[in-house]
Design a protein around this motif. Sequence first.
Motif, PDB file in Angstrom:
ATOM      1  N   SER A  19       0.837  -1.207   0.000  1.00 16.06           N
ATOM      2  CA  SER A  19       0.000   0.000   0.000  1.00 16.06           C
ATOM      3  C   SER A  19       0.867   1.251   0.000  1.00 16.06           C
ATOM      4  CB  SER A  19      -0.933   0.023   1.222  1.00 16.06           C
ATOM      5  OG  SER A  19      -0.177   0.230   2.386  1.00 16.06           O
ATOM      6  N   VAL A  20       0.359   2.259  -0.679  1.00 11.58           N
ATOM      7  CA  VAL A  20       0.998   3.586  -0.639  1.00 11.58           C
ATOM      8  C   VAL A  20      -0.108   4.588  -0.296  1.00 11.58           C
ATOM      9  CG1 VAL A  20       3.008   3.325  -2.140  1.00 11.58           C
ATOM     10  CG2 VAL A  20       0.802   3.696  -3.183  1.00 11.58           C
ATOM     11  N   ASN A  21       0.066   5.302   0.779  1.00  4.84           N
ATOM     12  CA  ASN A  21      -0.960   6.275   1.160  1.00  4.84           C
ATOM     13  C   ASN A  21      -0.775   7.587   0.425  1.00  4.84           C
ATOM     14  OD1 ASN A  21      -1.926   4.526   3.526  1.00  4.84           O
ATOM     15  ND2 ASN A  21      -3.148   6.406   3.669  1.00  4.84           N
ATOM     16  N   LEU A  22      -1.864   8.311   0.342  1.00  7.68           N
ATOM     17  CA  LEU A  22      -1.853   9.574  -0.397  1.00  7.68           C
ATOM     18  C   LEU A  22      -0.997  10.650   0.251  1.00  7.68           C
ATOM     19  CD1 LEU A  22      -5.648  10.049  -1.084  1.00  7.68           C
ATOM     20  CD2 LEU A  22      -3.863   9.999  -2.834  1.00  7.68           C
ATOM     21  N   ASP A  23      -1.062  10.726   1.584  1.00  7.30           N
ATOM     22  CA  ASP A  23      -0.537  11.941   2.199  1.00  7.30           C
ATOM     23  C   ASP A  23      -0.199  11.755   3.674  1.00  7.30           C
ATOM     24  OD1 ASP A  23      -3.228  11.650   2.817  1.00  7.30           O
ATOM     25  OD2 ASP A  23      -3.880  13.461   1.782  1.00  7.30           O
ATOM     26  N   GLU A  24       0.503  12.737   4.200  1.00  4.01           N
ATOM     27  CA  GLU A  24       0.859  12.749   5.624  1.00  4.01           C
ATOM     28  C   GLU A  24       1.123  14.187   6.049  1.00  4.01           C
ATOM     29  OE1 GLU A  24       0.686  11.977   8.664  1.00  4.01           O
ATOM     30  OE2 GLU A  24       1.833  10.091   8.698  1.00  4.01           O
ATOM     31  N   TYR A  25       0.728  14.502   7.260  1.00  7.62           N
ATOM     32  CA  TYR A  25       1.050  15.827   7.798  1.00  7.62           C
ATOM     33  C   TYR A  25       2.555  15.963   7.973  1.00  7.62           C
ATOM     34  CZ  TYR A  25      -3.857  16.539   9.097  1.00  7.62           C
ATOM     35  OH  TYR A  25      -5.210  16.715   9.079  1.00  7.62           O
ATOM     36  N   LYS A  26       3.073  17.111   7.581  1.00  6.99           N
ATOM     37  CA  LYS A  26       4.493  17.377   7.806  1.00  6.99           C
ATOM     38  C   LYS A  26       4.685  17.710   9.282  1.00  6.99           C
ATOM     39  CE  LYS A  26       8.392  20.175   6.333  1.00  6.99           C
ATOM     40  NZ  LYS A  26       8.925  21.192   5.414  1.00  6.99           N
ATOM     41  N   GLY A  27       5.644  17.044   9.886  1.00  6.13           N
ATOM     42  CA  GLY A  27       5.963  17.341  11.283  1.00  6.13           C
ATOM     43  C   GLY A  27       5.406  16.322  12.267  1.00  6.13           C
ATOM     44  N   LEU A  28       4.540  15.427  11.815  1.00 10.62           N
ATOM     45  CA  LEU A  28       3.999  14.434  12.745  1.00 10.62           C
ATOM     46  C   LEU A  28       4.702  13.085  12.557  1.00 10.62           C
ATOM     47  CD1 LEU A  28       0.115  14.968  12.854  1.00 10.62           C
ATOM     48  CD2 LEU A  28       1.931  16.189  14.060  1.00 10.62           C
ATOM     49  N   SER A  29       5.016  12.451  13.678  1.00  9.68           N
ATOM     50  CA  SER A  29       5.650  11.134  13.608  1.00  9.68           C
ATOM     51  C   SER A  29       4.552  10.081  13.472  1.00  9.68           C
ATOM     52  CB  SER A  29       6.468  10.868  14.871  1.00  9.68           C
ATOM     53  OG  SER A  29       5.581  10.721  15.956  1.00  9.68           O
ATOM     54  N   GLY A  30       4.935   8.899  13.047  1.00  5.86           N
ATOM     55  CA  GLY A  30       3.968   7.824  12.822  1.00  5.86           C
ATOM     56  C   GLY A  30       3.241   7.389  14.076  1.00  5.86           C
ATOM     57  N   ASP A  31       3.841   7.641  15.245  1.00  8.46           N
ATOM     58  CA  ASP A  31       3.126   7.233  16.468  1.00  8.46           C
ATOM     59  C   ASP A  31       2.308   8.375  17.069  1.00  8.46           C
ATOM     60  OD1 ASP A  31       5.237   8.645  17.404  1.00  8.46           O
ATOM     61  OD2 ASP A  31       6.171   6.968  18.494  1.00  8.46           O
ATOM     62  N   ASN A  32       2.301   9.524  16.412  1.00  9.74           N
ATOM     63  CA  ASN A  32       1.407  10.604  16.840  1.00  9.74           C
ATOM     64  C   ASN A  32      -0.022  10.202  16.458  1.00  9.74           C
ATOM     65  OD1 ASN A  32      -0.266  13.049  16.468  1.00  9.74           O
ATOM     66  ND2 ASN A  32       1.611  14.130  16.990  1.00  9.74           N
ATOM     67  N   GLY A  33      -0.929  10.294  17.401  1.00  4.81           N
ATOM     68  CA  GLY A  33      -2.305   9.832  17.187  1.00  4.81           C
ATOM     69  C   GLY A  33      -3.031  10.528  16.055  1.00  4.81           C
ATOM     70  N   GLN A  34      -2.549  11.680  15.604  1.00  3.83           N
ATOM     71  CA  GLN A  34      -3.205  12.396  14.494  1.00  3.83           C
ATOM     72  C   GLN A  34      -2.523  12.152  13.157  1.00  3.83           C
ATOM     73  OE1 GLN A  34      -5.887  13.439  15.457  1.00  3.83           O
ATOM     74  NE2 GLN A  34      -5.424  13.515  17.642  1.00  3.83           N
ATOM     75  N   SER A  35      -1.419  11.401  13.182  1.00  3.87           N
ATOM     76  CA  SER A  35      -0.716  11.204  11.903  1.00  3.87           C
ATOM     77  C   SER A  35      -1.503  10.196  11.058  1.00  3.87           C
ATOM     78  CB  SER A  35       0.708  10.698  12.128  1.00  3.87           C
ATOM     79  OG  SER A  35       0.693   9.350  12.553  1.00  3.87           O
ATOM     80  N   TYR A  36      -1.281  10.278   9.771  1.00  3.45           N
ATOM     81  CA  TYR A  36      -1.993   9.386   8.872  1.00  3.45           C
ATOM     82  C   TYR A  36      -1.432   7.966   8.944  1.00  3.45           C
ATOM     83  CZ  TYR A  36      -4.745  13.246   7.016  1.00  3.45           C
ATOM     84  OH  TYR A  36      -5.641  14.285   6.862  1.00  3.45           O
ATOM     85  N   ARG A  37      -0.154   7.850   9.277  1.00  2.00           N
ATOM     86  CA  ARG A  37       0.410   6.514   9.517  1.00  2.00           C
ATOM     87  C   ARG A  37      -0.341   5.845  10.673  1.00  2.00           C
ATOM     88  NH1 ARG A  37       2.411   1.900   8.127  1.00  2.00           N
ATOM     89  NH2 ARG A  37       3.985   2.876   6.816  1.00  2.00           N
ATOM     90  N   TYR A  38      -0.539   6.601  11.745  1.00  2.00           N
ATOM     91  CA  TYR A  38      -1.240   6.063  12.918  1.00  2.00           C
ATOM     92  C   TYR A  38      -2.673   5.680  12.529  1.00  2.00           C
ATOM     93  CZ  TYR A  38      -2.819   5.681  17.763  1.00  2.00           C
ATOM     94  OH  TYR A  38      -3.344   5.224  18.943  1.00  2.00           O
ATOM     95  N   PHE A  39      -3.318   6.559  11.760  1.00  2.00           N
ATOM     96  CA  PHE A  39      -4.687   6.287  11.292  1.00  2.00           C
ATOM     97  C   PHE A  39      -4.739   4.949  10.554  1.00  2.00           C
ATOM     98  CE2 PHE A  39      -7.943   6.166   8.110  1.00  2.00           C
ATOM     99  CZ  PHE A  39      -9.038   6.851   8.617  1.00  2.00           C
ATOM    100  N   MET A  40      -3.806   4.752   9.637  1.00  2.00           N
ATOM    101  CA  MET A  40      -3.835   3.515   8.840  1.00  2.00           C
ATOM    102  C   MET A  40      -3.579   2.297   9.700  1.00  2.00           C
ATOM    103  SD  MET A  40      -4.830   4.478   5.939  1.00  2.00           S
ATOM    104  CE  MET A  40      -4.908   2.764   5.404  1.00  2.00           C
ATOM    105  N   ASP A  41      -2.621   2.434  10.642  1.00  2.00           N
ATOM    106  CA  ASP A  41      -2.343   1.300  11.530  1.00  2.00           C
ATOM    107  C   ASP A  41      -3.595   0.930  12.312  1.00  2.00           C
ATOM    108  OD1 ASP A  41       0.268   1.176  10.722  1.00  2.00           O
ATOM    109  OD2 ASP A  41       1.116   2.163  12.486  1.00  2.00           O
ATOM    110  N   THR A  42      -4.277   1.961  12.841  1.00  2.00           N
ATOM    111  CA  THR A  42      -5.368   1.680  13.778  1.00  2.00           C
ATOM    112  C   THR A  42      -6.729   1.443  13.094  1.00  2.00           C
ATOM    113  OG1 THR A  42      -5.610   4.054  14.105  1.00  2.00           O
ATOM    114  CG2 THR A  42      -4.293   2.873  15.728  1.00  2.00           C
ATOM    115  N   HIS A  43      -6.812   1.737  11.799  1.00  2.00           N
ATOM    116  CA  HIS A  43      -8.068   1.436  11.091  1.00  2.00           C
ATOM    117  C   HIS A  43      -7.972   0.211  10.195  1.00  2.00           C
ATOM    118  CE1 HIS A  43      -9.120   5.521  12.359  1.00  2.00           C
ATOM    119  NE2 HIS A  43     -10.343   5.098  12.282  1.00  2.00           N
ATOM    120  N   LEU A  44      -6.745  -0.154   9.820  1.00  2.00           N
ATOM    121  CA  LEU A  44      -6.628  -1.286   8.888  1.00  2.00           C
ATOM    122  C   LEU A  44      -5.410  -2.180   9.166  1.00  2.00           C
ATOM    123  CD1 LEU A  44      -7.863  -2.637   6.338  1.00  2.00           C
ATOM    124  CD2 LEU A  44      -6.331  -1.204   4.969  1.00  2.00           C
ATOM    125  N   PHE A  45      -4.226  -1.585   9.085  1.00  2.00           N
ATOM    126  CA  PHE A  45      -3.024  -2.426   9.021  1.00  2.00           C
ATOM    127  C   PHE A  45      -2.862  -3.347  10.233  1.00  2.00           C
ATOM    128  CE2 PHE A  45      -0.876   1.231   6.432  1.00  2.00           C
ATOM    129  CZ  PHE A  45      -1.621   0.887   5.310  1.00  2.00           C
TER     130      PHE A  45
END
Length: 245
Positions: free
Chosen positions: A63-89
Amino acid sequence: MKIFCEKDYQAASRRAANIISAMIISKPDCVLGLATGSSPVGAYEYLVKRYEAGDLDFSLVTSVNLDEYKGLSGDNGQSYRYFMDTHLFNYVNIRKDHTFVPDGLEPDSQKACEAYNQIIRSVGGVDLQLLGLGHNGHIGFNEPGDFFEKETHCVDLAASTIEANKRFFEKEEDVPRQAYTMGIQNIMFARKILIVVSGEAKADIVAKAFCGPITPQVPASVLQLHKDVTLVGDQAALSKLEKSM
Ligand code: F6R
């Protein structure tokens, strides 16, 4: 363009999940372009249910996601990486090292964007790109502007996007002002596009994007030029489309 008008968000989510499932079943090693936000949440829930039922196998999926906020780490609850982990991955058997999201922690925008374009190329392009639609017509974080940005780039988020996304943050000041996003060419190169919309608040922009002129002022309007787009929505979001077509 194929249009599926469903009675409500649940039905639209189920339809979207069916289309994604069909891709995974027919091409087990497919590359999915994924989105965050409210629109795809229901579809992800259905995908997880189907995985749990033994009907879907994500082991070869990339998978390749569309986008990510600049400045947020993947374990920040608002990051899109975190979103994907907690909704699907986290709930399916996708290999985490086969899931890609722009690196929000890379401060050098050029470096972050080049690296992401390289990732998109190295996975062989996207088989099915899932999209939501911003109230201002954005796709990914391609905001209205004077021209279409081609590849991954760093954007200043539009005031309306900050306003729309503040619901996910404690306060508006916490919403990052910039993001990394795939460009319009990255999106248009996807072999198939699936766009999910719901709610009356999207009705005007849906009609504008799919029946209005093709213009970077309404970035999603460029999808009218793609040869394989499926629009899935509830009746409320598609209510103004029929009148405009
Ligand atoms: C999310 C994204 C955005 C959203 C859009 C709609 O990765 O790229 O373009 O799809 O802002 O958001 P929702 O679905 O929350 O209305």
